[in-house]
Design a protein around this motif. Structure first.
Motif, PDB file in Angstrom:
ATOM      1  N   THR A  68       0.827  -1.208   0.000  1.00  0.00           N
ATOM      2  CA  THR A  68       0.000   0.000   0.000  1.00  0.00           C
ATOM      3  C   THR A  68       0.859   1.255   0.000  1.00  0.00           C
ATOM      4  OG1 THR A  68      -1.669  -1.227   1.247  1.00  0.00           O
ATOM      5  CG2 THR A  68      -1.892   1.169   1.191  1.00  0.00           C
TER       6      THR A  68
ATOM      7  N   TYR B  15       2.215   1.736  -3.526  1.00  0.00           N
ATOM      8  CA  TYR B  15       1.121   2.085  -4.435  1.00  0.00           C
ATOM      9  C   TYR B  15       0.722   3.546  -4.249  1.00  0.00           C
ATOM     10  CZ  TYR B  15      -3.376   2.033  -6.799  1.00  0.00           C
ATOM     11  OH  TYR B  15      -4.416   2.330  -7.646  1.00  0.00           O
ATOM     12  N   ASP B  16       0.531   3.957  -3.005  1.00  0.00           N
ATOM     13  CA  ASP B  16       0.073   5.321  -2.731  1.00  0.00           C
ATOM     14  C   ASP B  16       1.125   6.367  -3.077  1.00  0.00           C
ATOM     15  OD1 ASP B  16      -2.506   4.743  -1.827  1.00  0.00           O
ATOM     16  OD2 ASP B  16      -1.772   4.204   0.148  1.00  0.00           O
TER      17      ASP B  16
ATOM     18  N   MET C 221      -3.742   4.939   6.815  1.00  0.00           N
ATOM     19  CA  MET C 221      -3.554   4.763   5.366  1.00  0.00           C
ATOM     20  C   MET C 221      -4.880   4.514   4.656  1.00  0.00           C
ATOM     21  SD  MET C 221      -0.046   2.654   4.686  1.00  0.00           S
ATOM     22  CE  MET C 221       0.126   1.672   6.157  1.00  0.00           C
TER      23      MET C 221
ATOM     24  N   CYS D 244      -7.055   7.824   4.607  1.00  0.00           N
ATOM     25  CA  CYS D 244      -6.490   8.901   3.785  1.00  0.00           C
ATOM     26  C   CYS D 244      -6.357   8.510   2.316  1.00  0.00           C
ATOM     27  CB  CYS D 244      -5.146   9.337   4.350  1.00  0.00           C
ATOM     28  SG  CYS D 244      -5.285  10.147   5.967  1.00  0.00           S
ATOM     29  N   SER D 245      -6.225   7.210   2.024  1.00  0.00           N
ATOM     30  CA  SER D 245      -6.223   6.788   0.614  1.00  0.00           C
ATOM     31  C   SER D 245      -7.569   7.094  -0.028  1.00  0.00           C
ATOM     32  CB  SER D 245      -5.925   5.291   0.508  1.00  0.00           C
ATOM     33  OG  SER D 245      -4.597   5.007   0.865  1.00  0.00           O
TER      34      SER D 245
ATOM     35  N   SER E 113      -8.043  10.914  -0.351  1.00  0.00           N
ATOM     36  CA  SER E 113      -7.221  11.572  -1.369  1.00  0.00           C
ATOM     37  C   SER E 113      -7.969  11.727  -2.689  1.00  0.00           C
ATOM     38  CB  SER E 113      -5.930  10.774  -1.610  1.00  0.00           C
ATOM     39  OG  SER E 113      -5.092  10.811  -0.483  1.00  0.00           O
TER      40      SER E 113
ATOM     41  N   ARG F 199      -2.907  13.735   1.585  1.00  0.00           N
ATOM     42  CA  ARG F 199      -1.677  13.009   1.264  1.00  0.00           C
ATOM     43  C   ARG F 199      -0.613  13.232   2.337  1.00  0.00           C
ATOM     44  NH1 ARG F 199      -1.423  10.060  -2.904  1.00  0.00           N
ATOM     45  NH2 ARG F 199       0.846   9.957  -2.878  1.00  0.00           N
TER      46      ARG F 199
ATOM     47  N   LEU G 189      -1.734  10.711   4.852  1.00  0.00           N
ATOM     48  CA  LEU G 189      -1.442   9.396   4.281  1.00  0.00           C
ATOM     49  C   LEU G 189       0.037   9.073   4.476  1.00  0.00           C
ATOM     50  CD1 LEU G 189      -2.104   6.920   2.490  1.00  0.00           C
ATOM     51  CD2 LEU G 189      -1.659   8.375   0.505  1.00  0.00           C
TER      52      LEU G 189
ATOM     53  N   LEU H 134      -6.179   6.655  -7.145  1.00  0.00           N
ATOM     54  CA  LEU H 134      -5.677   6.957  -5.805  1.00  0.00           C
ATOM     55  C   LEU H 134      -6.447   6.215  -4.714  1.00  0.00           C
ATOM     56  CD1 LEU H 134      -4.967  10.817  -5.979  1.00  0.00           C
ATOM     57  CD2 LEU H 134      -3.366   8.928  -6.293  1.00  0.00           C
TER      58      LEU H 134
ATOM     59  N   GLY I  92      -5.828   2.460  -3.455  1.00  0.00           N
ATOM     60  CA  GLY I  92      -4.775   2.131  -2.496  1.00  0.00           C
ATOM     61  C   GLY I  92      -5.300   1.681  -1.147  1.00  0.00           C
ATOM     62  N   ALA I  93      -6.572   1.971  -0.845  1.00  0.00           N
ATOM     63  CA  ALA I  93      -7.138   1.550   0.433  1.00  0.00           C
ATOM     64  C   ALA I  93      -7.460   0.063   0.468  1.00  0.00           C
ATOM     65  CB  ALA I  93      -8.406   2.356   0.724  1.00  0.00           C
TER      66      ALA I  93
END
Length: 560
Positions: free
Chosen positions: A61, A64-65, A135, A138-139, A142, A161, A164, A246, A249-250
């Protein structure tokens, strides 16, 4: 003792107290360490791989983020910053581009320092779930914004971000420390490297998701190139594409949240830091199925000298820490910083490098979604050919060759390939030579990942005392993020053409890609030299490397 381990740890080996020699249960500081010899000598079991996946999905993650933002910045620029009548598509202004790329790094740096310190103060497990939950939230956030004005969208994106990055930062010291304290000493390097290697799959997934989402939207909402119809080249639905990329990513973080919360505290933290006899016995039994009673665990808290004043642990800012580990911390911090200057500047801005050599067509000859598709394909190819194999070569060979040799060789080969790109740079730009440039460029990533990008993460989790392990790893990692900030901000400007007529809109002239590659090669050479400050932990227990069993200085004992 009743086994309370969760199902995911149900395949652990069972040891009896016969596995621990009587001398190992004697009093004294050495007894504290010898009780943990069962961890060092444990055979590789299913729970090791389970722990790798649980901790590694956090790094999946993370990668990716952090890297997905580099895929979508050009699309965001087209959507929100295209000027009517301009012959070229819109792009993010320099200050906005620097903020979007750098704000997550600032958050990561803060999280590494804070959660590293907190992990040593209250325990690794106690805060491990907080980082992942941050994470996840905030993913998703975002991809949201409070309005459709450029300022509002960018402010919202940067705000979430940052947080994140704060969660991502906490995952660095906690995951590395937890994996090092779970692992046996024979394969410890490979286990920690495997956790970090999940970053390669995260980068690969970022490209794959972008390709899939973009292809689906292109098929549903076809658009002409910018040169044909500037307005129609960016369909309104494109605003959904970057948000979906975006927010995805979660997903991997959410899938592992429950399992992460069920992981027990590491036995090393319990025995060496918390000094909780009852909990130490329970945790050892829970992880290794060793039947240790509270009374047997209590002997591990005895001290070598019998003098509480003399046995008081030294702190991070003490002269004793400076004597034992000062140069080690300097080595791990400086090499990580120099590595990240080179690594992140190349990775975040590889789309600009590909455009400069002509591997990606001119932006005005493509629609907005075409451009994102080409950038995602290029990044995925680099990840597939260089990044992912490099990570797993490290996993395979780190306990064979050792951390020191792999880091030295990695820095040396990175410098060699960067010089190989920079010196004949005009040759690589000539028609027909772009493929060679891409191969050389991929090899720099291969040796970064089969080299210092992995080892700078591994070594700080092995060479410092348990009570300072997460803190020192956090300091080393935060130094790396300083390098990432330098790379993401500096290369953004340095890589601009010296010719003002050829710079990107809003940017001042720079030194060009060729000279920037020389600078990055110099960083690799410096990293090679500073590696000599870092010790080799291969084949040694964490307690041997951290010198936690070393007697107090004679002068200090005499003073008592």
């Amino acid at each position: 003792m009743k086994d309370s381990a969760p199902r995911i740890f149900s395949h652990l080996p069972r040891y009896t107290m016969a596995a621990l020699r009587p001398s190992e249960m004697a009093g004294g500081q050495s007894g504290n360490v010898h009780v943990l010899s069962a961890l060092d000598g444990a055979k590789t079991q299913w729970y090791h791989f389970t722990a790798i996946v649980i901790a590694g999905m956090g790094f999946f993650t993370d990668a990716y983020d952090l890297f997905s933002i580099s895929l979508v910045t050009k699309l965001i620029g087209r959507i929100y910053y295209t000027v009517d009548g301009s012959p070229i598509p819109g792009s993010l202004p320099p200050n906005v581009s620097a903020a979007v790329n750098g704000v997550a790094f600032v958050g990561t740096l803060s999280g590494q320092l804070f959660f590293g310190w907190l992990g040593d103060k209250v325990g690794r497990k106690s805060v491990y779930g907080i980082t992942l939950l941050t994470m996840i939230i905030c993913s998703v956030a975002s991809g949201l914004s409070f309005s459709h004005s450029p300022a509002s969208v960018m402010a919202t994106l940067c705000f979430f971000r940052f947080w994140l990055g704060f969660g991502i930062g906490g995952d660095y010291p906690l995951s590395a420390t937890i994996m090092s304290e779970y692992a046996n000493k024979k394969t410890r390097g490979a286990f920690i490297a495997a956790v970090f290697a999940m970053q390669g799959f995260g980068i690969l997934a970022g490209g794959a998701v972008a390709i899939g989402v973009t292809a689906a939207f292109k098929a549903r909402f076809p658009a002409p190139p910018y040169a044909v119809d500037p307005e129609a080249s960016t369909p309104p639905e494109a605003d959904m594409v970057w948000r979906i990329i975006l927010m995805f990513g979660a997903v991997p973080a959410a899938l592992t949240f429950y399992s992460r919360m069920k992981m027990p505290e590491t036995a090393r933290y319990t025995a060496l830091v918390a000094r909780d006899a009852e909990r130490a016995a329970a945790d050892m039994s829970r992880v290794l199925h060793v039947d240790i009673t509270k009374q047997q665990a209590e002997v591990t808290t005895a001290t070598a000298s019998g003098c509480p004043k003399c046995s008081r642990p030294f702190g991070l800012f003490s002269s004793e820490f400076a004597r034992r580990h000062g140069l080690h911390l300097l080595g791990t911090s400086s090499t990580w910083l120099l590595l990240d200057v080179a690594y992140y500047s190349q990775n975040l801005f590889q789309k600009d490098i590909f455009s400069a050599i002509g591997w990606i067509p001119s932006a005005k000859t493509m629609s907005a979604l075409d451009e994102l598709f080409h950038i995602a394909r290029a990044q995925t190819l680099i990840a597939l050919c260089g990044t992912v194999p490099g990570y797993w070569f490290t996993v395979a060979f780190i306990d064979v060759f050792g951390r020191f040799k792999i880091q030295l060789a990695g820095f040396l080969m990175m410098a060699a390939f960067m010089f190989g790109l920079a010196i004949p740079y005009e040759h690589w730009r000539s028609p027909g030579n772009q493929t060679g440039f891409v191969v050389m460029y991929a090899l720099t990533f291969f040796f970064a990942n089969f080299g210092p990008n992995a080892t700078t993460f591994i070594v700080p989790a092995e060479i410092f005392p348990a009570r300072l392990r997460a803190t020192c790893h956090g300091i080393s990692a935060a130094s790396g993020k300083v390098g990432a900030i330098i790379g993401s901000f500096g290369f953004l400007y340095l890589a601009q053409s010296p010719d003002p007529a050829k710079t990107a809109h809003g940017f001042p002239p720079g030194i060009g890609v060729r000279c920037s590659l020389f600078v990055l090669a110099g960083c690799s050479v410096a990293g090679f030299l500073l590696t000599f400050l870092v010790p080799e932990p291969k084949g040694m227990s964490l307690e041997e490397m951290s010198q936690e069993t070393q007697p107090e200085p004679a002068a200090r004992l005499d003073a008592c």
